[in-house]
Enzyme design. Structure first.
Site, short mmCIF file in Angstrom:
data_model
loop_
_atom_site.label_atom_id
_atom_site.label_comp_id
_atom_site.label_asym_id
_atom_site.label_seq_id
_atom_site.Cartn_x
_atom_site.Cartn_y
_atom_site.Cartn_z
N HIS A 44 -13.06 -3.97 1.56
CA HIS A 44 -12.75 -3.40 0.25
C HIS A 44 -13.96 -3.53 -0.68
O HIS A 44 -14.94 -4.22 -0.38
CB HIS A 44 -11.54 -4.09 -0.38
CG HIS A 44 -10.23 -3.63 0.17
ND1 HIS A 44 -9.68 -4.17 1.32
CD2 HIS A 44 -9.36 -2.68 -0.25
CE1 HIS A 44 -8.53 -3.56 1.57
NE2 HIS A 44 -8.32 -2.65 0.64
N LYS A 82 -12.59 -6.44 -5.67
CA LYS A 82 -11.34 -7.01 -5.15
C LYS A 82 -11.57 -8.47 -4.81
O LYS A 82 -12.31 -8.79 -3.86
CB LYS A 82 -10.85 -6.23 -3.92
CG LYS A 82 -9.49 -6.67 -3.42
CD LYS A 82 -9.00 -5.75 -2.30
CE LYS A 82 -7.62 -6.14 -1.80
NZ LYS A 82 -6.60 -6.09 -2.87
N ASN A 129 0.86 -1.19 0.00
CA ASN A 129 0.00 0.00 0.00
C ASN A 129 0.90 1.24 0.00
O ASN A 129 1.78 1.35 0.85
CB ASN A 129 -0.91 -0.01 1.24
CG ASN A 129 -2.02 1.00 1.15
OD1 ASN A 129 -1.80 2.16 0.82
ND2 ASN A 129 -3.23 0.57 1.44
#
Length: 237
Positions: free
Chosen positions: A135, A139, A102
């Protein structure tokens, strides 16, 4: 700086705009339908390639970049188990990869808080710890790469947890749950629960813009550095 983009979905397009806004030049854009452009002079002219593709394609993309002398910034996950040793060896021999699960600056700060809190909570066994990540419905992988990184940080610092695991009630494991809902960019929550109280930390992304900006900042850093690089190298928390 001259940047090549590998992967031109929503994230690739957002990275492109931020890079242009920061005065950089996009010299090559490679997606699934123009793989031959890895061999183009334009691609070889790039200082750094920013790679956001599927896990199964990532390692092959690294090799193609390195063959042309192009450094890589990558947010692709899932390749470490099979190719981690090869990547570490290549980077020790002069290749460059900046990898992060990330790229959000906020997540980098959150990760630093997570590590510090885990060190403290190791002294208080009355608190059990668990994690939940949420999410968007597109995803498919779970848990997220960010959740895995955060979970590994917790396991490293809390002696009573042997490893992380999904769908478990065994207290020797850090339980990691996942939720897929709507268009949520990403929420990661860590809870320390005891009979007396609950301590919670959460990172809630409002959009993917933070991830895209972080990737461009990583490219700027990578241009001037070499080897296997991470967020912790760029942000000295």
């Amino acid at each position: 700086m001259k940047i090549a983009l590998i992967g031109y979905g929503k994230m690739g397009k957002m990275i492109e705009q931020i890079a242009l806004d920061r005065g950089h030049e996009i010299v090559s854009i490679i997606d699934i339908d123009n793989q031959q452009d890895f061999d183009s002079p334009a691609f070889a002219s790039a200082d750094v390639a920013i790679e956001f593709t599927a896990p199964q394609a990532a390692y092959g993309n690294y090799l193609k970049c390195w063959a042309k002398g192009v450094k890589v910034v990558s947010g692709s996950t899932g390749w470490m188990t099979e190719h981690g040793n090869e990547v570490r060896k290549a980077c020790s021999e002069g290749k460059t990869l900046f990898w992060a699960s990330n790229f959000s600056i906020g997540v980098a700060i959150f990760s630093a808080v997570n590590r510090y809190l885990a060190k403290i909570m190791n002294q208080f066994p009355q608190y059990d710890v668990e994690m939940e990540e949420t999410h968007h419905v597109h995803k498919l992988d779970h848990p997220s790469g960010t959740a895995i990184t955060l979970a590994e940080e917790i396991v490293e610092h809390i002696d009573r947890k042997e490893a992380w695991k999904e769908d478990t009630t065994d207290k020797k494991y850090l339980r990691v749950d996942h939720i897929r809902r709507g268009e949520v960019p990403g929420i990661h929550t860590i809870r320390y629960d005891s009979d007396a109280d609950l301590i919670t930390i959460t990172h809630d992304a409002h959009s993917r813009k933070g991830f895209a900006l972080g990737a461009v900042l990583a490219a700027e850093y990578t241009k001037e550095h070499q080897g296997l690089l991470t967020i912790s190298d760029m942000f000295k928390f």
